[in-house]
Motif scaffolding. Sequence first.
Motif, mmCIF file in Angstrom:
data_model
loop_
_atom_site.group_PDB
_atom_site.id
_atom_site.type_symbol
_atom_site.label_atom_id
_atom_site.label_comp_id
_atom_site.label_asym_id
_atom_site.label_seq_id
_atom_site.Cartn_x
_atom_site.Cartn_y
_atom_site.Cartn_z
ATOM 1 N N LYS A 229 0.859 -1.191 0.000
ATOM 2 C CA LYS A 229 0.000 0.000 0.000
ATOM 3 C C LYS A 229 0.896 1.242 0.000
ATOM 4 O O LYS A 229 1.838 1.309 0.797
ATOM 5 N N ILE B 218 -6.968 11.287 3.743
ATOM 6 C CA ILE B 218 -6.733 9.891 3.354
ATOM 7 C C ILE B 218 -7.716 9.014 4.123
ATOM 8 O O ILE B 218 -7.795 9.099 5.356
ATOM 9 N N THR B 219 -8.482 8.245 3.371
ATOM 10 C CA THR B 219 -9.512 7.434 4.024
ATOM 11 C C THR B 219 -9.030 6.005 4.224
ATOM 12 O O THR B 219 -8.544 5.369 3.294
ATOM 13 N N GLU C 176 -10.320 2.370 5.176
ATOM 14 C CA GLU C 176 -11.596 1.669 5.184
ATOM 15 C C GLU C 176 -11.368 0.185 5.421
ATOM 16 O O GLU C 176 -10.501 -0.427 4.785
ATOM 17 N N GLU D 138 -12.047 -3.203 4.634
ATOM 18 C CA GLU D 138 -12.726 -3.960 3.575
ATOM 19 C C GLU D 138 -13.353 -5.216 4.166
ATOM 20 O O GLU D 138 -14.498 -5.532 3.975
ATOM 21 N N LYS E 131 -8.352 -0.755 3.263
ATOM 22 C CA LYS E 131 -8.217 -0.140 1.946
ATOM 23 C C LYS E 131 -7.871 1.331 2.173
ATOM 24 O O LYS E 131 -8.474 1.988 3.027
ATOM 25 N N SER F 274 -7.596 5.103 0.488
ATOM 26 C CA SER F 274 -7.868 5.939 -0.673
ATOM 27 C C SER F 274 -7.594 7.397 -0.331
ATOM 28 O O SER F 274 -7.855 7.847 0.784
ATOM 29 N N THR F 275 -7.002 8.100 -1.270
ATOM 30 C CA THR F 275 -6.595 9.481 -1.037
ATOM 31 C C THR F 275 -7.487 10.427 -1.815
ATOM 32 O O THR F 275 -7.868 10.141 -2.942
ATOM 33 N N SER F 276 -7.823 11.542 -1.176
ATOM 34 C CA SER F 276 -8.605 12.526 -1.923
ATOM 35 C C SER F 276 -8.255 13.923 -1.452
ATOM 36 O O SER F 276 -7.849 14.116 -0.307
#
Lengths: 66, 673
Positions: B19, B656-657, B659, B661, B667, B669-671
């Motif tokens: 990751k 940055i999330t 989560e 899974e 998991k 995920s960046t936004s």
Amino acid sequence: MGIINKNRVEGFKERVKKIANDLKLPEDQKKCLLELLEIEMKHPTFENDFVNRYLSIISAEGGLDI
Amino acid sequence: MVNLVRIELENFKCFFGKKDVDIGLSNKNLVIFEGDTGAGKSSLLEAINWCLFGKYPSFETEKVRDFNLFSDQSIVDADIGEVVTCKVTLTFEKKDELENERISFSREMQVKRIKKPSLKKGTSYSPEVDEFFFVTQPGGVIQKFSAIKWEGYQQMPLESNVILTREKYFPQIVSDYYMIYGEKFIDPRDPEKIRLATERNCFGEIFDKIKDNLTLVKHEIIKNNAKKSNKREKLNELIKDQSSDIQTQKVKKENMELFKKQRTEMEKIISEIDKEMGKAEGNRANKLNSEREKNLLRIKELNKELKEKEKEIFGDGFKLLIKLYAEEPMKELFTELSKKVKEGEIPPKIKTEFINSLLKEKICICQRKLGKKESDILKEIRDENELADNSEEFLEMKYEINSELEDIAPSIEEHINKLSLIEKIRNERVELDERLKIISEELSGLKDMEKLEKERKILDSNKNRLDADIIILGRELEDLSKNIKNRDKEINKFGEIGSDESVKANVFITGLSNNIEKIKKEVIESTRKDIESYASEIYKDLFKSSTKIKKVELDEDYNVKVIIIQKDGKEYLKTKFSTGESLVFAISFLTALRKYSGYQGPIFLDSPYSVLDPIHRKRIALNLPESVPGQLIILTRADTFEDIKLKIKPYINKVITLEKEREWHTKISTSKI
């Protein structure tokens, strides 16, 4: 870069200088201490490699021929 | 400022597989990791701490701890002979337009499966450490710690070994003071920790180092200039002893600090265990156990009483029954029963129950009879037998019944009382049995508590041992320091001989060393005041307009006090802090510390918002990015952050999330917000 950046070293030296003045430290001792502080903050000395560096600073700032 | 720009994870705890988190450089200083409970926020912080310092909080043994850092899935999936890597790489970049410097620190370890999974029937597979072999690195260590440095795009050699490089960027102490794990932040009620943080972070140690080095340089000068050979030998000996003592003193001082740190850690773990157990829970177990004991005792008493009463009632009942059924077959039946009981063919209990049931039946009839008027009973009997009122038969029966009733009435009444007493005892016993069942269930739920208690006892005894070690070490250090001081006087006498220059140098160094001690004290004192004043400003800033705070005081012994102005204008000195207030103090103190220590790296805050009420959460979240300069990495639960996300948007570099899974699979995920 490094943990202690240049501005911080200067800032810290200023602080020590002020305290040394307040404590009426002899000029040569003050200069010597500031030099040593700079060395240790910017390029720290490690086992066995400090003697000559220290001696040269003490000779230069203390006006001694050692 | 030195910013964290990239995190690479491989099979670390819940981060299965590879990751990468690309944070990047930005003028915005806030990086948010959001995720629900169990999504992996604290594991991420552990990954950072493990990578930089090789540390991770846990109660387990070293081998199990190392093994537990591997992602479960990676271990489960491994075939025999397969090597699994657990690795964390952190890349930091200097935020400066003139210079572009980057450094990556990596820590990794590998295991190889050597045994098939041990699958026990009916249980799900849980990987065991002895099914694997730790791949060792040069030097026999299982963890490989490395660093790569770049200037621009050019890879640069490290200035010294990797640990010293790490120390330069991220001193060991950083892990204690800048990585705040949930509620384990700087506690305003812990002056010793605040003193250490202030003095160690603010160059206190540099003065000590310079002083030690000066002493050694002075010895060198004196040694070179001692004239007489016999004296020189003596001096050499003294210097040799002195340098070995200074070295020992250094090691012992380090040990002392380590011991104290370990002690603090232990206290922290003990307090966590206590917290986990909850004093109330502990009391609950004690309370349940004592109730259980009491109930068991009462049941024992009741059983005894019941036995006596049954025996009593059985004897009486037997006599009564004979009276009531004074017929031959009944007598025979009882005699037969008694015989069979005596011979062991029928258990006494059956006989008792049989007699009691007969007795109950008869008693019911008599009770009914006793409850009715004599005339009604007689009427009933007369009707049943279709007799005339004045018939001789009826009169005879009337007489018999009357005398029978007169005869047995007191016994029946007494018997009924005894039976109801037995019923009462039985009921009480049933109730107690039920309560015992509930207590047992609750107690089995509290079994983990016993494990924790055990752990706590071990820790307590370790802590006591450590306390004893600290005392012994303290005494040794005291003796050592006396020796060094006395020997120094002797060595100094040698410094008075030799060339003028060497004598002058000796005097110069001695004078300088004395003055350094004075300056160190002054520097620490002024730093304490600076930190007090800066932390005070930030504390006030963070609490902006909620409470009228005059200032935060950090007294000479590093005790924290907050002066609050009450509504009537009077000042109130606050020395007790809630969890939320402690957190706000920790943030203020760390920010001030960072300003005066020159630490350039990020501050990590784990779940800071969850200990605050919604109003303070909003206020502090809004004030935080402005009040705290430099990169601030916040790990937070999504729900406690949702309401403030948009308001602090201008300060956020990335969200940055994390989560979950599925179990142990996170998991990322960046936004950009």
